[in-house]
Design an enzyme around this catalytic site. Structure first.
Site, PDB file in Angstrom:
ATOM      1  N   GLY A  52     -24.056  25.836  66.745  1.00  0.00           N
ATOM      2  CA  GLY A  52     -24.793  25.881  68.002  1.00  0.00           C
ATOM      3  C   GLY A  52     -25.825  27.001  68.083  1.00  0.00           C
ATOM      4  N   SER A 106     -25.307  23.670  63.002  1.00  0.00           N
ATOM      5  CA  SER A 106     -26.762  23.524  63.153  1.00  0.00           C
ATOM      6  C   SER A 106     -27.395  22.537  62.176  1.00  0.00           C
ATOM      7  CB  SER A 106     -27.450  24.894  63.077  1.00  0.00           C
ATOM      8  OG  SER A 106     -27.015  25.711  64.141  1.00  0.00           O
ATOM      9  N   ASN A 130     -19.848  15.283  66.930  1.00  0.00           N
ATOM     10  CA  ASN A 130     -18.936  15.915  67.878  1.00  0.00           C
ATOM     11  C   ASN A 130     -19.708  16.180  69.161  1.00  0.00           C
ATOM     12  OD1 ASN A 130     -17.222  17.582  69.287  1.00  0.00           O
ATOM     13  ND2 ASN A 130     -17.259  19.264  67.803  1.00  0.00           N
ATOM     14  N   LYS A 187     -18.639  17.257  71.895  1.00  0.00           N
ATOM     15  CA  LYS A 187     -18.068  18.392  72.647  1.00  0.00           C
ATOM     16  C   LYS A 187     -17.930  18.024  74.132  1.00  0.00           C
ATOM     17  CE  LYS A 187     -19.854  21.436  69.147  1.00  0.00           C
ATOM     18  NZ  LYS A 187     -20.333  22.742  68.746  1.00  0.00           N
ATOM     19  N   HIS A 229     -11.137  22.963  65.471  1.00  0.00           N
ATOM     20  CA  HIS A 229     -12.533  23.367  65.652  1.00  0.00           C
ATOM     21  C   HIS A 229     -12.578  24.837  66.102  1.00  0.00           C
ATOM     22  CE1 HIS A 229     -16.575  23.664  67.250  1.00  0.00           C
ATOM     23  NE2 HIS A 229     -16.872  22.612  66.499  1.00  0.00           N
ATOM     24  N   GLU A 287     -14.187  26.283  68.284  1.00  0.00           N
ATOM     25  CA  GLU A 287     -14.160  26.476  69.748  1.00  0.00           C
ATOM     26  C   GLU A 287     -12.722  26.394  70.264  1.00  0.00           C
ATOM     27  OE1 GLU A 287     -17.202  23.564  70.521  1.00  0.00           O
ATOM     28  OE2 GLU A 287     -18.643  24.912  69.578  1.00  0.00           O
ATOM     29  N   GLU A 314     -17.099  24.868  58.726  1.00  0.00           N
ATOM     30  CA  GLU A 314     -18.084  25.181  59.751  1.00  0.00           C
ATOM     31  C   GLU A 314     -18.117  26.686  59.993  1.00  0.00           C
ATOM     32  OE1 GLU A 314     -18.786  21.649  62.503  1.00  0.00           O
ATOM     33  OE2 GLU A 314     -16.876  22.466  63.130  1.00  0.00           O
TER      34      GLU A 314
HETATM   35  P1  PGA Z   1     -23.748  22.258  66.025  1.00  0.00           P
HETATM   36  O1  PGA Z   1     -22.158  22.139  66.119  1.00  0.00           O
HETATM   37  O2  PGA Z   1     -24.220  21.134  65.138  1.00  0.00           O
HETATM   38  O3  PGA Z   1     -24.245  22.138  67.438  1.00  0.00           O
HETATM   39  O4  PGA Z   1     -24.047  23.591  65.413  1.00  0.00           O
HETATM   40  C1  PGA Z   1     -21.393  21.768  65.010  1.00  0.00           C
HETATM   41  C2  PGA Z   1     -19.941  21.660  65.395  1.00  0.00           C
HETATM   42  O5  PGA Z   1     -19.465  22.445  66.211  1.00  0.00           O
HETATM   43  O6  PGA Z   1     -19.227  20.776  64.890  1.00  0.00           O
END
Ligand code: PGA
Length: 249
Positions: A170, A210, A10, A12, A94, A96, A164
């Site tokens: 992140g 992460s 992803n 983003k 997601h 976010e 997640e």
């Molecule tokens: P990250 O994000 O690997 O940067 O923690 C995972 C995600 O949001 O799918």
């Protein structure tokens, strides 16, 4: 039938024509495990570029789509449009989208329903926030989000669940293999009880938060972890290591 391991990247809100060209070249030259399904998800405006350039054994996903096919919805993109340009997958729900853009469980359920109807495969994301975990609400939250999605799904063939935990996204604070496995097991148990034993057995549950080249192989050993949804590390060459993490076992 064993569940096929699946790894999603992803991207983003990151990338440019030139950086994604380099990233795709890296993937195209990478020695990728053919037993793993790989899906990359650039921002909308680069979907066509990436779809045309990336090797054909790597699929491409949108990061979102709306619950309607067309109409006066300024700024939205339809599942049908993604299909029209040869995109096979979409990431929906997601954290976010839930947190920053205030998408509700119900809206996400409607989006999943519409995307499936339009013929897309869906990575449906769920996961608890830190305070919810600290208040022992992880299962309650995850099951609530899952139920809102399941309400709209009659055929699970094209659905992958991405667990997640928001506190791990992140942050560099990956869930331990035990923490992830425990929730994945609960999700599978819920599917068995509320949907069917067959769906519970066949549906893949990815872990996200992460994941990197260093922790992927250990997480991949867990019985109910069937893949990863990767953010930050999917923009780096170590994404190839993550894609191959299952093969290393
Ligand atoms: P990250 O994000 O690997 O940067 O923690 C995972 C995600 O949001 O799918």
């Amino acid at each position: 039938m064993p569940r096929k391991f699946i790894v999603g990247g992803n991207f983003k809100l990151n990338g440019s024509q030139s950086s994604l060209k380099t990233l795709v070249e890296g993937l195209n030259q990478g020695n990728l495990d053919s037993n793993v399904e790989i899906v990359v998800s650039p921002p909308f405006v680069y979907l066509d570029q990436v779809r045309k350039a990336v090797r054909k054994d790597v699929a491409v996903a949108g990061q979102n789509c709306y619950s309607k096919a067309s109409g006066a919805y300024t700024g939205e993109v339809a599942a049908e449009m993604l299909k029209d340009i040869g995109i096979e997958w979409v990431i929906l729900g997601h954290s976010e989208r839930r947190e920053i853009f205030k998408e509700t469980d119900d809206e996400i359920g409607l989006k999943v329903a519409h995307a499936l109807k339009a013929g897309l495969k869906v990575m449906a994301c769920i996961g608890e926030k830190l305070e919810e975990r600290e208040n022992n609400k992880t299962t309650e939250v995850v099951v609530r989000q899952l139920a809102a999605i399941a309400k709209h799904v009659s055929d699970w063939t094209n659905v992958v669940i991405a667990y997640e935990p928001v506190w791990a996204i992140g942050t560099g604070k990956v869930a331990t293999p035990d923490q992830a496995q425990e929730v994945h097991k609960d999700i599978r148990a819920w599917l068995k009880e509320k949907v069917s034993a067959e769906v519970a057995e066949a549906t893949r549950i990815m872990y996200g938060g992460s994941v990197n080249g260093g922790n992927a192989a250990t997480l991949a050993k867990e019985e109910d972890i069937d893949g990863f949804l990767v953010g930050g590390a999917s923009l780096k060459p170590e994404f190839v290591t993550i894609c191959n993490a299952k093969a290393k076992m």
